[in-house]
Design a protein around this motif. Structure first.
Motif, short mmCIF file in Angstrom:
data_model
loop_
_atom_site.label_atom_id
_atom_site.label_comp_id
_atom_site.label_asym_id
_atom_site.label_seq_id
_atom_site.Cartn_x
_atom_site.Cartn_y
_atom_site.Cartn_z
N CYS A 107 1.22 18.56 -43.28
CA CYS A 107 2.55 18.03 -43.63
C CYS A 107 3.63 19.07 -43.38
O CYS A 107 4.68 18.75 -42.81
N ALA A 108 3.37 20.29 -43.81
CA ALA A 108 4.37 21.35 -43.62
C ALA A 108 4.63 21.60 -42.14
O ALA A 108 5.79 21.78 -41.73
N THR A 109 3.59 21.59 -41.33
CA THR A 109 3.75 21.78 -39.89
C THR A 109 4.57 20.65 -39.30
O THR A 109 5.50 20.88 -38.51
N GLY A 110 4.23 19.41 -39.67
CA GLY A 110 4.97 18.27 -39.15
C GLY A 110 6.43 18.29 -39.56
O GLY A 110 7.32 17.98 -38.76
N LEU A 111 6.69 18.66 -40.79
CA LEU A 111 8.07 18.69 -41.27
C LEU A 111 8.84 19.87 -40.70
O LEU A 111 10.05 19.77 -40.45
N ALA A 112 8.17 20.99 -40.50
CA ALA A 112 8.85 22.18 -39.95
C ALA A 112 9.34 21.93 -38.52
O ALA A 112 10.39 22.44 -38.13
N TYR A 113 8.57 21.18 -37.75
CA TYR A 113 8.95 20.92 -36.35
C TYR A 113 9.55 19.53 -36.16
O TYR A 113 9.61 19.03 -35.05
N LEU A 114 9.99 18.92 -37.24
CA LEU A 114 10.57 17.59 -37.18
C LEU A 114 11.87 17.63 -36.39
O LEU A 114 12.80 18.36 -36.74
N PRO A 115 11.93 16.86 -35.31
CA PRO A 115 13.18 16.85 -34.53
C PRO A 115 14.25 16.06 -35.28
O PRO A 115 13.96 15.26 -36.16
N GLY A 116 15.46 16.28 -34.92
CA GLY A 116 16.55 15.52 -35.53
C GLY A 116 17.43 16.37 -36.41
O GLY A 116 17.41 17.60 -36.36
N GLN A 117 18.18 15.70 -37.24
CA GLN A 117 19.17 16.36 -38.08
C GLN A 117 18.52 17.04 -39.28
O GLN A 117 17.47 16.61 -39.78
N ALA A 118 19.18 18.06 -39.77
CA ALA A 118 18.68 18.80 -40.94
C ALA A 118 18.62 17.89 -42.16
O ALA A 118 17.73 18.02 -43.00
N LEU A 119 19.53 16.94 -42.25
CA LEU A 119 19.53 16.01 -43.39
C LEU A 119 18.27 15.15 -43.39
O LEU A 119 17.69 14.89 -44.45
N ASP A 120 17.83 14.73 -42.21
CA ASP A 120 16.58 13.95 -42.12
C ASP A 120 15.38 14.79 -42.58
O ASP A 120 14.51 14.32 -43.29
N ARG A 121 15.33 16.03 -42.13
CA ARG A 121 14.23 16.94 -42.54
C ARG A 121 14.26 17.15 -44.05
O ARG A 121 13.23 17.09 -44.72
N ALA A 122 15.44 17.37 -44.61
CA ALA A 122 15.55 17.58 -46.06
C ALA A 122 15.11 16.33 -46.82
O ALA A 122 14.40 16.44 -47.83
N PHE A 123 15.50 15.16 -46.33
CA PHE A 123 15.09 13.91 -46.97
C PHE A 123 13.56 13.79 -46.97
O PHE A 123 12.95 13.44 -47.98
#
Length: 166
Positions: free
Chosen positions: A32-48
């Motif tokens: 999960c951490a790996t997937g979220l760390a490299y999540l493309p898109g806006q920082a707000l989406d990653r934070a959500f």
């Protein structure tokens, strides 16, 4: 004076099972951490999504404890607080629903979305297993401590009888 009582046997999980549970939970967190760390898109989406995963993880532990407490209360003939059940199950449903909704609405590659979804569900299921394993170990420790205390009390009473009888 001999006792006809059989010794209490406390069933415990094997070390191999405990190791497997912790490795599984660690792998889920890592994925999960790996997937979220490299999540493309806006920082707000990653934070959500990070907040959603953490919310799901915390509600899993609360729900598993509430279910076990409810079972124990029912066995003891005690009533539980009805609103607590609603809050716990509602919190779990909201956490899962919002995280799933956030994952589905994100504009990312379907393969990446599938990776995040599978790792998220793996995290949830491994957290339930970890919560159960930890709770089982705690209950076994409590039973053994109670038995040791009773045995110590019996030994003390026997030694006092022998001392008084001399």
């Amino acid at each position: 004076m001999a006792s006809n009582r059989s010794p209490l046997i406390v069933m415990r999980d094997t070390r191999a099972w405990q190791f497997q549970v912790w490795v599984s939970f660690g792998a889920a967190v890592f994925l999960c951490a790996t997937g979220l760390a490299y999540l493309p898109g806006q920082a707000l989406d990653r934070a959500f999504m990070v907040m959603g995963y953490v919310f799901c993880l915390s509600t899993v532990f609360v729900l598993s404890k509430a279910v076990r407490d409810s079972q124990q209360a029912a066995q003891a003939g005690e009533a539980e607080t009805p609103m607590w059940r609603l809050v716990v199950w509602g919190g779990f449903a909201v956490a899962m629903g919002l995280t799933g909704w956030g994952l589905l609405r994100m504009e990312i590659n379907d393969t990446y979305r599938a990776y995040l979804g599978v790792s998220w569900l793996y995290l949830v299921t491994s957290a339930f297993t970890l919560a159960k394993t930890l709770r089982d170990r705690h209950e076994a420790d409590l039973i053994e401590a109670r038995v040791r205390g009773e045995m110590a009390g019996r030994q003390q009473a026997l030694s006092e009888r022998v001392t008084v009888g001399e």
